[in-house]
Design an enzyme around this catalytic site. Sequence first.
Site, short mmCIF file in Angstrom:
data_model
loop_
_atom_site.label_atom_id
_atom_site.label_comp_id
_atom_site.label_asym_id
_atom_site.label_seq_id
_atom_site.Cartn_x
_atom_site.Cartn_y
_atom_site.Cartn_z
N ARG A 230 0.74 -0.91 -0.26
CA ARG A 230 -0.08 0.06 -0.07
C ARG A 230 1.03 1.10 -0.29
O ARG A 230 1.64 1.68 0.60
CB ARG A 230 -1.24 -0.24 1.61
CG ARG A 230 -2.22 -0.41 1.23
CD ARG A 230 -2.94 0.40 -0.24
NE ARG A 230 -4.37 -0.45 -0.25
CZ ARG A 230 -4.49 -1.91 -1.29
NH1 ARG A 230 -3.20 -2.66 -1.77
NH2 ARG A 230 -5.39 -1.95 -1.10
N GLU A 259 -3.34 7.89 -5.12
CA GLU A 259 -3.41 7.15 -6.49
C GLU A 259 -4.90 8.07 -7.16
O GLU A 259 -5.64 7.97 -6.68
CB GLU A 259 -3.82 5.95 -6.30
CG GLU A 259 -2.49 4.79 -5.82
CD GLU A 259 -2.67 4.03 -5.35
OE1 GLU A 259 -3.79 3.10 -6.16
OE2 GLU A 259 -1.94 2.87 -5.02
N HIS A 279 -0.40 0.38 -10.34
CA HIS A 279 -1.43 -0.16 -8.89
C HIS A 279 -2.12 -1.89 -9.96
O HIS A 279 -2.63 -1.77 -9.63
CB HIS A 279 -2.45 0.42 -7.98
CG HIS A 279 -3.42 -0.74 -6.69
ND1 HIS A 279 -3.71 -0.04 -6.36
CD2 HIS A 279 -2.86 -1.39 -6.81
CE1 HIS A 279 -4.04 -0.51 -5.24
NE2 HIS A 279 -3.48 -1.21 -6.13
N1 NAI Z 1 -0.54 -4.40 -5.13
C1 NAI Z 1 -1.57 -4.53 -5.39
O1 NAI Z 1 -2.81 -4.74 -6.03
C2 NAI Z 1 -2.31 -5.53 -3.86
C3 NAI Z 1 -2.40 -5.38 -2.96
N2 NAI Z 1 -2.23 -6.20 -1.44
C4 NAI Z 1 -1.82 -5.91 -0.22
O2 NAI Z 1 -1.14 -6.66 0.38
C5 NAI Z 1 -1.41 -6.81 1.57
C6 NAI Z 1 -1.49 -7.96 2.23
O3 NAI Z 1 -2.25 -9.26 1.73
P1 NAI Z 1 -2.10 -10.19 2.62
O4 NAI Z 1 -0.70 -10.87 2.28
O5 NAI Z 1 -3.27 -10.93 1.66
O6 NAI Z 1 -2.95 -9.84 3.75
P2 NAI Z 1 -2.34 -10.94 5.05
O7 NAI Z 1 -3.82 -10.89 6.18
O8 NAI Z 1 -2.84 -12.37 4.66
O9 NAI Z 1 -1.02 -10.73 5.57
C7 NAI Z 1 -0.86 -9.88 6.17
C8 NAI Z 1 0.28 -10.22 6.53
O10 NAI Z 1 0.68 -9.05 7.70
C9 NAI Z 1 0.86 -8.63 9.11
N3 NAI Z 1 1.58 -7.04 9.51
C10 NAI Z 1 0.11 -6.31 10.22
N4 NAI Z 1 0.39 -5.88 10.51
C11 NAI Z 1 1.65 -5.92 10.28
C12 NAI Z 1 3.06 -4.60 10.85
N5 NAI Z 1 2.60 -4.20 11.70
N6 NAI Z 1 3.92 -5.52 11.02
C13 NAI Z 1 4.16 -6.02 10.40
N7 NAI Z 1 3.20 -7.46 10.27
C14 NAI Z 1 2.20 -6.13 9.62
C15 NAI Z 1 0.25 -9.97 9.20
O11 NAI Z 1 0.35 -10.03 10.52
C16 NAI Z 1 0.15 -10.42 8.55
O12 NAI Z 1 0.97 -11.89 8.94
C17 NAI Z 1 -2.89 -6.16 1.83
O13 NAI Z 1 -3.39 -5.67 3.09
C18 NAI Z 1 -2.76 -5.35 0.55
O14 NAI Z 1 -3.06 -3.87 1.24
C19 NAI Z 1 -3.10 -7.05 -1.71
C20 NAI Z 1 -3.49 -7.02 -3.23
C21 NAI Z 1 -3.22 -6.26 -4.33
O1 HPV Z 2 -6.49 -6.48 -3.59
C1 HPV Z 2 -5.81 -5.40 -2.68
O2 HPV Z 2 -5.60 -4.96 -1.70
C2 HPV Z 2 -5.38 -4.25 -4.20
O3 HPV Z 2 -4.79 -3.65 -3.46
C3 HPV Z 2 -5.68 -4.68 -5.74
O4 HPV Z 2 -6.62 -3.37 -6.06
P1 HPV Z 2 -7.49 -2.90 -7.42
O5 HPV Z 2 -8.58 -4.38 -6.97
O6 HPV Z 2 -6.57 -3.94 -8.58
O7 HPV Z 2 -7.53 -2.07 -7.40
#
Ligand code: NAI
Ligand code: HPV
Length: 527
Positions: A230, A259, A279
Site C-alpha cells: 500500500r 493514486e 497499482h
Molecule cells: N498491489 C496490489 O494490487 C495488492 C496489494 N495488496 C496489499 O497487500 C496486503 C497484504 O495482503 P495479504 O498478504 O493478502 O494479507 P494478510 O492479511 O494475509 O497478511 C498481512 C500480514 O501482515 C502482518 N502485519 C500486520 N500488521 C503488521 C505490522 N505492523 N508489521 C508487520 N507485519 C504486520 C499480519 O500479521 C499478516 O501476516 C493487503 O493488505 C493489501 O494492502 C493485496 C493484493 C493486491
Molecule cells: O486487493 C488489493 O488490496 C489491491 O490493492 C488490488 O487493487 P485493485 O483491485 O487492483 O484496485
Amino acid sequence: MPKVLVSDPIDQAGLDILSQVAQVDVKTGLSNEELVQIIPEYDALMIRSGTRVTQEIIEAGNQLKIIGRAGVGVDNVDVPAATRKGIVVVNSPEGNTIAAAEHALAMMLALSRYIPDANHSVKNGKWDRKSYVGAEVYKKTLGIVGLGKIGSHVAAAAKALGMKLIAYDPFISLERADHLGCRLVDMDLLFRESDYITLHIPKTSETANLINAEALAKMKPTVRIINCARGGIIDEAALAEALKEGRIGGAALDVYENEPLEADSPLRSLGKEAILTPHLGASTAEAQINVAIDVAEQIRDVLLGLPARSAVNIPGLYPDALEKLRPYLQLAENLGNLVGQLAGGRVELLTVRLQGELADNNSQPIVVAALKGLLSQALRERVNYVNASIEAKERGIRIIETRDGSIRDYTGSLHLEAKGALGDHSVTGALLGDGEIRITDIDEFPINVPPTHHMLFTRHRDMPGIIGKIGSLLGSFNVNIASMQVGRKIVRGDAVMVLSLDDPLPEGILAEIMKVPGIRDAYTVML
Ligand SMILES: NC(=O)C1=CN([C@@H]2O[C@H](COP(=O)(O)OP(=O)(O)OC[C@H]3O[C@@H](n4cnc5c(N)ncnc54)[C@H](O)[C@@H]3O)[C@@H](O)[C@H]2O)C=CC1
Ligand SMILES: O=C(O)C(=O)COP(=O)(O)O
C-alpha cells in the site's frame, strides 16, 4: 429488485452473478459528490481500490446493506462508519494473492536487472549493454515485512531462487516462519541486514510511514525496496531523496500515497534505479475473475438475506462456525429480545452463559446475536450483526460471558440475565433435537414454550381459578391463545404463566389483567 452500484472495473463473471438477483449499474470514475448523490438508491456497492468510500457516502447510503471490495485491502473504505451504520463490508482475502506475489517477484527481478530501462533503450534504437549490469538475487537476503498470504507465497518463490529469508511479522508464530524457511527478526535488524526488502502488510495507523527517513538511514546503501502492498507505508519524499542521493540501491513501487500518482511527484523523475507501475498487483485475468466471483457471490448472498463468508466487520462469524451456530444464533436473538423486554429496556448489564455443548463454541457470535435481540425493540431493523456490539457499547451495556459445559438438561442451552429499568430478569432457552427452539426458564421458573410473535407473561400466586380468569379475559378481548404454560417452584407459591398468542394484545388489556386477584405483574412481549 435490489440495485447494485459497481463503481470500479469488475470482471464480467462478477457482474453476471449480481445480475441474477439485482439490477446492476456500472458507473466508474464517479467523484465523491456524485457518489453521495446516487448512493441512496443502492442496496450494494462493489468497488476495487479506485473508489474511496468515505463516511459521507456511507451516511448517504440509507439502503446500503453491503460494500464489496473485489480485492484485499479495505483501507479505502471507512469501515468504522460502515459498521456503525450496520453495513457489512466484505473482501476477497485470497482471490489475488498469487497475482500480487508474482508482481512483487517480477518487480524484484526487474529492478535487479534494470529491465524496464533496458527495454526502453532498445526500443529507442540503442544497444547499450554497459549501463545495465545488474545484480543476482541468489544468496542475497530478502527481508519480508508481513508474512501473511502474499508474503508467504513470495517467501516460497524466493527460497526457490536461493535467497536467504528473514521476516518481520509480530503476529505470526515461529513455527509458521520456520516452515517457510524464514528467520523471524525484529524490524530494525531486517532494515540493517536485507539486500532486498519487500512489503506485504496492510495499511493501518501502525504501518503508515513505516519506511521513513529514519528507517531508510539504517539500510544498506545497496538495498532494493519493493512495495506492492500500500501507498503511504513508505514516505515517498524521503524515498525519492534517498534514491537520488544514492543512499539506497533501488525501489520498485506499485502503490502510492495518492493514486493516481501526482504528475509532479518526485518519484516520476527517478532513473533506472526506480520502477513504477500503476497499482497492477492484482491485475491478472485470473485474479480479476477470482475476486469478482468471490465478492459478487457474497453480495448476492447478503441481498438474499444469507451471511457473507468474508465479512471484515462481523466479528467471529466465519463460515464453518456460522453454519454450526446458526440455530443457536436464532435462539440467542429470541432470548435477547425477550430478556430485554422483561428487564424493561435501559439494560445496563447483560450476562450470557453458554451451557452444555454450546459452551465449547466461540461465544462472540452468540453474544452479538443476543445483543441484536436485546436492542431490536429500541433500534428495530437498524440493528444487525454488524453494529450490535457498537450500539451496545455506546449505550453503556456491560457484558459478562460465562460458560458451563456441565449443565446438560438439553444438548446446548443459553442463559441470559439482564439488569434493566424493571430490575433483574433471566431467561434460558434450548434447542431440541429437531432444531426447535424452546424457552425453558423465565426468572428461574421452569417452563417449556416455543417463542412466538405475541406473548404474554405474568407473575402470580399459584392459586385456583387464575388461569381460567386470564383465559376468559383474553377471550372477551377476542385474543386467541395458541399455547399456555405455568411454571412454579412450589405448590401455591410464586408462579409464572406464559401464553403464546395468535393476536396482538389490544390496548388496555394489561390493566385488566393486573386487576385479577393473585396477579403481581404482567408483560407483553413481541418477538
Ligand atoms: N498491489 C496490489 O494490487 C495488492 C496489494 N495488496 C496489499 O497487500 C496486503 C497484504 O495482503 P495479504 O498478504 O493478502 O494479507 P494478510 O492479511 O494475509 O497478511 C498481512 C500480514 O501482515 C502482518 N502485519 C500486520 N500488521 C503488521 C505490522 N505492523 N508489521 C508487520 N507485519 C504486520 C499480519 O500479521 C499478516 O501476516 C493487503 O493488505 C493489501 O494492502 C493485496 C493484493 C493486491
Ligand atoms: O486487493 C488489493 O488490496 C489491491 O490493492 C488490488 O487493487 P485493485 O483491485 O487492483 O484496485
